[in-house]
Design a protein around this motif. Structure first.
Motif, mmCIF file in Angstrom:
data_model
loop_
_atom_site.group_PDB
_atom_site.id
_atom_site.type_symbol
_atom_site.label_atom_id
_atom_site.label_comp_id
_atom_site.label_asym_id
_atom_site.label_seq_id
_atom_site.Cartn_x
_atom_site.Cartn_y
_atom_site.Cartn_z
ATOM 1 N N ALA A 141 -2.156 -3.812 -10.124
ATOM 2 C CA ALA A 141 -2.122 -2.647 -10.991
ATOM 3 C C ALA A 141 -2.758 -1.432 -10.350
ATOM 4 O O ALA A 141 -3.922 -1.468 -9.967
ATOM 5 C CB ALA A 141 -2.813 -2.963 -12.313
ATOM 6 N N HIS A 142 -2.015 -0.359 -10.237
ATOM 7 C CA HIS A 142 -2.550 0.904 -9.731
ATOM 8 C C HIS A 142 -2.158 2.021 -10.697
ATOM 9 O O HIS A 142 -3.013 2.628 -11.314
ATOM 10 C CB HIS A 142 -2.033 1.182 -8.331
ATOM 11 N N GLY A 143 -0.858 2.264 -10.881
ATOM 12 C CA GLY A 143 -0.454 3.262 -11.854
ATOM 13 C C GLY A 143 1.037 3.504 -11.861
ATOM 14 O O GLY A 143 1.718 3.268 -10.862
ATOM 15 N N GLN A 201 -5.657 6.011 0.358
ATOM 16 C CA GLN A 201 -4.479 6.269 1.197
ATOM 17 C C GLN A 201 -3.246 5.598 0.596
ATOM 18 O O GLN A 201 -2.483 4.916 1.285
ATOM 19 C CB GLN A 201 -4.711 5.763 2.631
ATOM 20 N N GLN A 202 -3.099 5.776 -0.723
ATOM 21 C CA GLN A 202 -1.971 5.165 -1.427
ATOM 22 C C GLN A 202 -1.183 6.243 -2.156
ATOM 23 O O GLN A 202 -1.764 7.105 -2.819
ATOM 24 C CB GLN A 202 -2.469 4.121 -2.430
ATOM 25 N N THR A 203 0.130 6.164 -2.031
ATOM 26 C CA THR A 203 1.034 7.137 -2.637
ATOM 27 C C THR A 203 1.767 6.496 -3.803
ATOM 28 O O THR A 203 2.237 5.355 -3.683
ATOM 29 C CB THR A 203 2.079 7.606 -1.600
ATOM 30 N N TYR A 204 1.846 7.241 -4.896
ATOM 31 C CA TYR A 204 2.546 6.749 -6.080
ATOM 32 C C TYR A 204 3.613 7.747 -6.471
ATOM 33 O O TYR A 204 3.381 8.954 -6.466
ATOM 34 C CB TYR A 204 1.551 6.553 -7.240
ATOM 35 N N GLU A 205 4.794 7.243 -6.821
ATOM 36 C CA GLU A 205 5.866 8.105 -7.294
ATOM 37 C C GLU A 205 6.623 7.394 -8.397
ATOM 38 O O GLU A 205 6.752 6.166 -8.380
ATOM 39 C CB GLU A 205 6.860 8.432 -6.154
ATOM 40 N N PRO A 233 -4.250 1.766 -14.409
ATOM 41 C CA PRO A 233 -5.229 0.665 -14.478
ATOM 42 C C PRO A 233 -6.232 0.706 -13.337
ATOM 43 O O PRO A 233 -7.374 0.329 -13.505
ATOM 44 C CB PRO A 233 -4.364 -0.598 -14.414
ATOM 45 N N ILE A 234 -5.796 1.133 -12.151
ATOM 46 C CA ILE A 234 -6.707 1.240 -11.005
ATOM 47 C C ILE A 234 -6.641 2.668 -10.488
ATOM 48 O O ILE A 234 -5.745 3.031 -9.725
ATOM 49 C CB ILE A 234 -6.300 0.282 -9.866
ATOM 50 N N PRO A 235 -7.594 3.517 -10.903
ATOM 51 C CA PRO A 235 -7.538 4.916 -10.467
ATOM 52 C C PRO A 235 -7.956 5.082 -9.007
ATOM 53 O O PRO A 235 -8.744 4.285 -8.481
ATOM 54 C CB PRO A 235 -8.531 5.610 -11.409
ATOM 55 N N HIS A 236 -7.395 6.098 -8.359
ATOM 56 C CA HIS A 236 -7.769 6.495 -6.993
ATOM 57 C C HIS A 236 -7.760 8.017 -6.997
ATOM 58 O O HIS A 236 -6.690 8.611 -7.184
ATOM 59 C CB HIS A 236 -6.743 6.013 -5.962
ATOM 60 N N GLU A 237 -8.877 8.627 -6.758
ATOM 61 C CA GLU A 237 -8.962 10.083 -6.844
ATOM 62 C C GLU A 237 -8.059 10.751 -5.807
ATOM 63 O O GLU A 237 -7.994 10.314 -4.653
ATOM 64 C CB GLU A 237 -10.420 10.533 -6.650
HETATM 65 CU CU LIG Z 1 -4.043 1.286 -5.988
#
Ligand SMILES: [Cu+2]
Length: 186
Positions: free
Chosen positions: A18-20, A173-177, A98-102
């Motif tokens: 879970a990241h977003g 260093q993670q990209t979400y789209e 669920p797992i935030p990354h600024e």
């Molecule tokens: Cu993540």
């Protein structure tokens, strides 16, 4: 003892999976055409964890598969999922983080044929999903954008444009789209 073992393994499962992602409006989902273009491994990564970062999705190397445009997910799998928006319409988004990354985040209109932004981002956050905060600001998971009024004849054909939510976790260093296919109606 048994209970704490259970909690620990549940926690690790949640961390790994879970990241977003955007919950609404409906976003592109990988299907048979994406599998043809990007390969079974990519589709497996995309469907096993819809919240995962693009860095977890291995492309098959085909020039037609661009993981960094709508996660590589093809429009042809989503033809029945095209939203209709009017100029000036307010579109409400719901996200899960669920797992935030600024890091920075924005929602923009993307010209899908050229993978270029149309105009300015409709909303943009310099600092989004900051895991150092005790609680994320409400507007990280519930926000609205206003559809542009100056698109002219652009974005009237299905598959021409999408609203793309983009978020980059700087330290992770993670990209979400996620992409919302749409046409402008009036
Ligand atoms: Cu993540």
């Amino acid at each position: 003892m048994r209970a704490s073992t259970f909690l620990t393994s549940t926690f690790f499962a949640a961390t790994a999976l879970a990241h977003g992602n955007i919950v609404s409006p409906p976003v592109r989902q990988a299907g048979a055409v994406t599998q043809q273009v990007c390969g079974a491994q990519a589709v497996s990564a995309l469907t096993t964890d819809i919240t995962g970062p693009l860095e977890n999705v291995a492309s098959n190397g085909s020039p037609d598969c661009n993981i960094f445009l709508c996660k590589g997910i093809q429009f042809e799998d989503n033809q029945n999922n095209v939203q209709e928006f009017a100029a000036g319409e307010q579109v409400d988004f719901a996200a899960e983080i669920p797992i935030p990354h600024e890091g920075p985040c924005n929602v923009s209109v993307v010209d899908l044929a050229t993978n270029t932004l149309v105009g300015q981002p409709l909303i943009s956050f310099a600092s989004y999903a900051d895991e150092a905060l005790a609680q994320l600001p409400l507007n990280n998971t519930q926000f609205s954008v206003t559809m542009p009024t100056d698109l002219g004849t652009q974005c009237q054909q299905p598959g021409e444009c999408a609203l793309q939510w983009f978020w980059f976790g700087t330290n992770a260093q993670q990209t979400y789209e996620d992409c919302v296919d749409f046409v402008m109606t009036a």
